[in-house]
Design an enzyme around this catalytic site. Sequence first.
Site, PDB file in Angstrom:
ATOM      1  N   ARG A   1       6.140  -6.417 -10.080  1.00  0.00           N
ATOM      2  CA  ARG A   1       7.249  -7.083 -10.755  1.00  0.00           C
ATOM      3  C   ARG A   1       6.958  -8.575 -10.773  1.00  0.00           C
ATOM      4  NH1 ARG A   1       8.664  -3.008 -12.751  1.00  0.00           N
ATOM      5  NH2 ARG A   1      10.697  -1.968 -12.643  1.00  0.00           N
TER       6      ARG A   1
ATOM      7  N   GLU B   1      10.781 -11.675 -18.350  1.00  0.00           N
ATOM      8  CA  GLU B   1      10.324 -10.867 -19.496  1.00  0.00           C
ATOM      9  C   GLU B   1      11.418 -10.739 -20.561  1.00  0.00           C
ATOM     10  OE1 GLU B   1       8.957  -7.114 -17.997  1.00  0.00           O
ATOM     11  OE2 GLU B   1       7.379  -8.032 -16.796  1.00  0.00           O
TER      12      GLU B   1
ATOM     13  N   HIS C   1       3.762  -5.690 -20.111  1.00  0.00           N
ATOM     14  CA  HIS C   1       4.379  -4.704 -19.213  1.00  0.00           C
ATOM     15  C   HIS C   1       4.101  -3.279 -19.732  1.00  0.00           C
ATOM     16  CE1 HIS C   1       7.862  -4.199 -16.130  1.00  0.00           C
ATOM     17  NE2 HIS C   1       7.038  -3.153 -16.081  1.00  0.00           N
TER      18      HIS C   1
ATOM     19  N   LEU D   1       0.846  -1.195   0.000  1.00  0.00           N
ATOM     20  CA  LEU D   1       0.000   0.000   0.000  1.00  0.00           C
ATOM     21  C   LEU D   1       0.882   1.246   0.000  1.00  0.00           C
ATOM     22  CD1 LEU D   1      -3.150   0.419   0.067  1.00  0.00           C
ATOM     23  CD2 LEU D   1      -2.830   1.154   2.434  1.00  0.00           C
ATOM     24  N   GLY D   2       1.698   1.374  -1.064  1.00  0.00           N
ATOM     25  CA  GLY D   2       2.489   2.580  -1.262  1.00  0.00           C
ATOM     26  C   GLY D   2       1.718   3.556  -2.128  1.00  0.00           C
ATOM     27  N   ARG D   3       2.434   4.336  -2.931  1.00  0.00           N
ATOM     28  CA  ARG D   3       1.776   5.317  -3.800  1.00  0.00           C
ATOM     29  C   ARG D   3       0.790   4.643  -4.749  1.00  0.00           C
ATOM     30  NH1 ARG D   3       7.301   6.870  -3.996  1.00  0.00           N
ATOM     31  NH2 ARG D   3       7.754   8.980  -3.221  1.00  0.00           N
ATOM     32  N   ILE D   4       1.267   3.618  -5.436  1.00  0.00           N
ATOM     33  CA  ILE D   4       0.425   2.956  -6.430  1.00  0.00           C
ATOM     34  C   ILE D   4      -0.675   2.146  -5.755  1.00  0.00           C
ATOM     35  CG2 ILE D   4       0.413   1.202  -8.248  1.00  0.00           C
ATOM     36  CD1 ILE D   4       3.263   2.200  -8.981  1.00  0.00           C
TER      37      ILE D   4
ATOM     38  N   ASP E   1       0.505  -8.058 -15.855  1.00  0.00           N
ATOM     39  CA  ASP E   1       1.228  -7.102 -16.699  1.00  0.00           C
ATOM     40  C   ASP E   1       2.727  -7.349 -16.646  1.00  0.00           C
ATOM     41  OD1 ASP E   1       1.425  -4.702 -18.352  1.00  0.00           O
ATOM     42  OD2 ASP E   1       2.279  -3.725 -16.585  1.00  0.00           O
TER      43      ASP E   1
END
Length: 334
Positions: free
Chosen positions: A248, A277, A295, A168-171, A272
Site C-alpha cells: 500500500r 491514488e 496498481h 513476510l506473510g503470504r505474499i 505499483d
Amino acid sequence: MVTAESSVKEAAVQTVSEGRVLKVGPLKPSLTATLTEKYDALDLPVGDDRTRFLAEHGESVTAVVTSGRTGVDAALMTELPNLCAIVHFGVGYDTTDVALAEELGIGVSNTPDVLTDCVADTAVGLLIDTLRGFSAADRFVRDGRWPAEGNFPLTRQVSGTRVGIVGLGRIGSAIATRLTGFGCTISYHNRREVPGSPFAYVGSAAALAAGVDVLIVAAAGGKGTEKLVDREVLEALGPDGYLINVARGSVVDEDALVELLTERKLAGAGLDVFAREPHVPEALLALDTVVLLPHVASGTTETRAAMEALTLQNLDEYLAQGTLTTPVLEPRSR
C-alpha cells in the site's frame, strides 16, 4: 431442540434475508452486474445525492460489498445502523475502519490467497525492470535514441542481490520463494519472527534496509504500518539501494521517497501503489530510475475472476448463514 445459540443465529439470518446489499465504490464490471441482477444491490451515490439516499435506504442495508481501495469508513458505518457484514473485493481492507466494525459487531471479509501468486509475480517483475531498466530501455528505442546516442547505459544485475522483504506473510513468502531461484540472499522484517522460516529475521525495517540492495514492501496497509518505511529506512537503503512496493502507498513515506529519488539518494524504485491514488507525484514521471504501475499487481483475468468468485462466496455465506468464508472479523448479532 432449539438452543439459545441457534435462536440467535436464526434471528441473524432472518435479519440478513430481509436486508439489502449495498455496493460502495467502483467494482469489477462483472461483479457489479452480478450484484445488481442477482442480489438487487443498491449503489451508494456520490455527491449531493448521498445524504438523501442514506436517509431513505440506510436502515435497510445489512451487507456492503466494496473494494480495498474504497472501503467503509466510520462515517458511513454509523449511517448504516443495521449493517452486519462488509465484504471486500481484494486482500486489502485498510480503508475500512476495522476497529469500529469490531466494536459494532460488523463482520469483515477479504479475498486472501487467490491473488498471492500474481502479486508476487508483479513484485519480481518490478524488481527486474527497475534494476535492469527495461522500461527505460524500451522508451530509449521508441524515441529513436539508440542510433543517435549509441548503446543504452549499463544497469544492475538481479541475480545474487541481497533482498530484504518488509512483511513476510503470504505474499512476502511467495516473493521470497521466487527470488531464491535467482540466487538472492533473502532477509525480512515482521512485527515478530516467523517460526521455521529459512530466511534471516531482522529486528527493524531500518536495520533490514541497511543490509540489502533491494527492499521489497509487502506488508499489509492500515494505521499499524503507516509510514513504516520512513525517511530513516529509506536513507538506510542508501544511494545504491532500490525500493519495490506492491503493498500500500501508505506504508511508505512518499514525500521522503520522492525527495530521495529526485536527489539521487536512492538508486531507483518500482511502484505499483501510491499514497493518494490515482494521483502519482509529478516529480516521479520524469525519472527513468523509477518504474510506475497503476496498481495492477493482481490484475490478471484469472486472479480477478478468482477474487470475484470468493467475494460472492463470502456474500452468499453471509446471506445464508450469517457467517463469512474468509473472515477478518466474523459478524456478531446486532
